[in-house]
Design a protein around this motif. Structure first.
Motif, short mmCIF file in Angstrom:
data_model
loop_
_atom_site.label_atom_id
_atom_site.label_comp_id
_atom_site.label_asym_id
_atom_site.label_seq_id
_atom_site.Cartn_x
_atom_site.Cartn_y
_atom_site.Cartn_z
N SER A 1 -19.15 23.68 43.82
CA SER A 1 -20.10 23.30 44.87
C SER A 1 -20.44 24.48 45.77
CB SER A 1 -19.51 22.17 45.73
OG SER A 1 -18.36 22.60 46.42
N GLY A 2 -19.81 25.63 45.50
CA GLY A 2 -20.12 26.82 46.27
C GLY A 2 -19.55 26.84 47.66
N ARG A 3 -18.53 25.99 47.90
CA ARG A 3 -17.96 25.93 49.24
C ARG A 3 -16.73 26.81 49.40
NH1 ARG A 3 -15.93 21.18 50.40
NH2 ARG A 3 -16.37 20.06 48.48
N SER A 4 -16.44 27.65 48.42
CA SER A 4 -15.30 28.55 48.53
C SER A 4 -15.72 29.86 49.20
CB SER A 4 -14.71 28.87 47.15
OG SER A 4 -14.00 27.78 46.65
N GLU A 5 -15.61 29.91 50.50
CA GLU A 5 -15.87 31.15 51.21
C GLU A 5 -14.64 32.03 51.07
OE1 GLU A 5 -18.60 32.13 52.59
OE2 GLU A 5 -19.61 30.28 52.11
N PRO A 6 -14.78 33.22 50.48
CA PRO A 6 -13.61 34.03 50.15
C PRO A 6 -12.61 34.20 51.27
CG PRO A 6 -15.56 35.01 49.18
CD PRO A 6 -16.03 33.86 50.03
N HIS A 7 -13.07 34.61 52.47
CA HIS A 7 -12.10 34.91 53.52
C HIS A 7 -11.44 33.65 54.06
CE1 HIS A 7 -15.76 34.10 55.88
NE2 HIS A 7 -14.95 33.73 56.83
N GLN A 8 -11.96 32.48 53.73
CA GLN A 8 -11.36 31.23 54.20
C GLN A 8 -10.41 30.64 53.17
OE1 GLN A 8 -14.66 28.70 55.16
NE2 GLN A 8 -15.12 29.76 57.06
N GLN A 9 -10.31 31.28 52.00
CA GLN A 9 -9.56 30.68 50.91
C GLN A 9 -8.28 31.43 50.56
OE1 GLN A 9 -10.11 27.76 49.62
NE2 GLN A 9 -11.87 27.43 50.92
N LEU A 10 -7.76 32.24 51.48
CA LEU A 10 -6.47 32.86 51.22
C LEU A 10 -5.40 31.78 51.19
CD1 LEU A 10 -6.51 36.08 53.47
CD2 LEU A 10 -6.96 35.90 51.03
N THR A 11 -4.59 31.79 50.16
CA THR A 11 -3.52 30.80 50.04
C THR A 11 -2.38 31.15 50.98
OG1 THR A 11 -2.37 32.01 48.30
CG2 THR A 11 -4.10 30.47 47.60
N ASP A 12 -1.45 30.23 51.15
CA ASP A 12 -0.28 30.49 52.00
C ASP A 12 0.49 31.71 51.48
OD1 ASP A 12 -0.92 28.32 53.56
OD2 ASP A 12 0.50 26.96 52.60
N ARG A 13 0.63 31.79 50.17
CA ARG A 13 1.35 32.93 49.58
C ARG A 13 0.60 34.23 49.84
NH1 ARG A 13 6.28 33.95 48.57
NH2 ARG A 13 6.70 32.63 46.77
N GLU A 14 -0.72 34.20 49.72
CA GLU A 14 -1.51 35.40 49.98
C GLU A 14 -1.40 35.83 51.44
OE1 GLU A 14 -4.73 34.56 46.41
OE2 GLU A 14 -5.27 34.12 48.50
N MET A 15 -1.30 34.86 52.35
CA MET A 15 -1.11 35.20 53.76
C MET A 15 0.24 35.88 53.98
SD MET A 15 -3.78 34.63 55.50
CE MET A 15 -2.98 34.91 57.09
N GLU A 16 1.27 35.40 53.27
CA GLU A 16 2.59 36.05 53.36
C GLU A 16 2.50 37.49 52.87
OE1 GLU A 16 5.88 32.55 52.68
OE2 GLU A 16 4.78 33.25 50.92
N VAL A 17 1.83 37.68 51.73
CA VAL A 17 1.67 39.02 51.17
C VAL A 17 0.86 39.89 52.12
CG1 VAL A 17 0.63 40.35 49.29
CG2 VAL A 17 1.89 38.24 48.78
N LEU A 18 -0.19 39.34 52.71
CA LEU A 18 -1.04 40.08 53.63
C LEU A 18 -0.24 40.58 54.83
CD1 LEU A 18 -3.86 41.03 54.44
CD2 LEU A 18 -4.26 38.78 55.45
N ARG A 19 0.63 39.75 55.37
CA ARG A 19 1.44 40.15 56.52
C ARG A 19 2.39 41.30 56.15
NH1 ARG A 19 0.66 34.62 58.12
NH2 ARG A 19 2.26 33.84 56.67
N LEU A 20 2.92 41.24 54.92
CA LEU A 20 3.80 42.31 54.47
C LEU A 20 3.01 43.60 54.20
CD1 LEU A 20 6.21 40.30 52.13
CD2 LEU A 20 6.66 41.19 54.42
N LEU A 21 1.76 43.43 53.72
CA LEU A 21 0.88 44.59 53.56
C LEU A 21 0.67 45.27 54.91
CD1 LEU A 21 -2.12 43.64 51.22
CD2 LEU A 21 -0.35 45.36 50.81
#
Length: 218
Positions: free
Chosen positions: A149-169
């Motif tokens: 449906s095209g509702r996946s805005e990339p910056h809004q779709q970081l998963t919980d795991r990706e957020m954990e990785v991002l914080r470690l980055l």
């Protein structure tokens, strides 16, 4: 006296690197009169050979087929879909990640279910795929709907795991250190970093941290 309705037999191939899991699946699935396991494989080369030899209707495929790669099954899915377009490919995996679901669909999978799925639902999914349909468990189906449906805005779709990785980055951790902190392989950490940079529309780790900071994600 009514004649008993007989289902057409559905030939299956099981692809998973854990023999015990394959044996358990075979035991459960072959209780159904219309399901027959024609072969098993634990790797990409074995899967290619078994599929060529048995011509199954449906292949049940895990995404992780070796210790060296957590998502080797995606490349196998792409290849099998191209060489056997009439065959149904059902991803049966422990991973429920939005990006993985979408990538699996693009690789030719007609279904995606997580391994804790109820046996009844798994059998139902196999039968649907064998007849040319698509079958997703409720969680993965929601992902597919959002994507289509095209509702996946990339910056809004970081998963919980990706957020954990991002914080470690942001803390300056390498892939190896991220893996150690989160109890995942460095390959999986690298996969998540790749997803993060793609979703944030950047090309590097430092840029990802900067972009995430500007957007208030960290």
């Amino acid at each position: 006296m009514h004649a008993k309705q007989v289902r057409a037999t559905i030939g299956l191939v099981l692809v998973d690197d854990h023999a015990i899991l394959r044996q358990g699946l075979r035991s459960v699935l072959e209780r159904e009169d219309d399901l027959v396991v024609l072969g098993e494989a634990s790797s990409e080369p074995e899967a290619d050979a078994v599929v060529r030899a048995t011509h199954p209707d449906v292949v049940l495929l895990d995404l992780k087929l070796s210790t060296g790669s957590d998502f080797e099954g995606l490349s196998l899915c792409t290849r099998l879909s191209a060489s056997h377009p009439e065959m149904g490919l059902l991803i049966l995996t422990t991973f429920l990640d939005e990006e993985l679901v979408v990538r699996a669909v693009h690789a030719g999978a007609r279904g995606y279910v997580v391994k804790d799925v109820d046996t009844t639902e798994l059998v139902r999914a196999i039968r649907i795929i064998a007849t040319g349909g698509s079958a997703f468990d409720p969680r993965s189906a929601a992902v597919v709907v959002r994507s289509l449906s095209g509702r996946s805005e990339p910056h809004q779709q970081l998963t919980d795991r990706e957020m954990e990785v991002l914080r470690l980055l942001a803390a300056g951790f390498s892939n190896n250190r991220i893996g150690e902190k989160l109890y995942i392989s460095s390959t999986t950490a690298k996969f998540h970093v790749g997803n993060i940079t793609r979703k944030l529309g950047v090309s590097g780790r430092a840029e990802a941290v900067y972009a995430a900071s500007k957007r208030g994600l960290i």
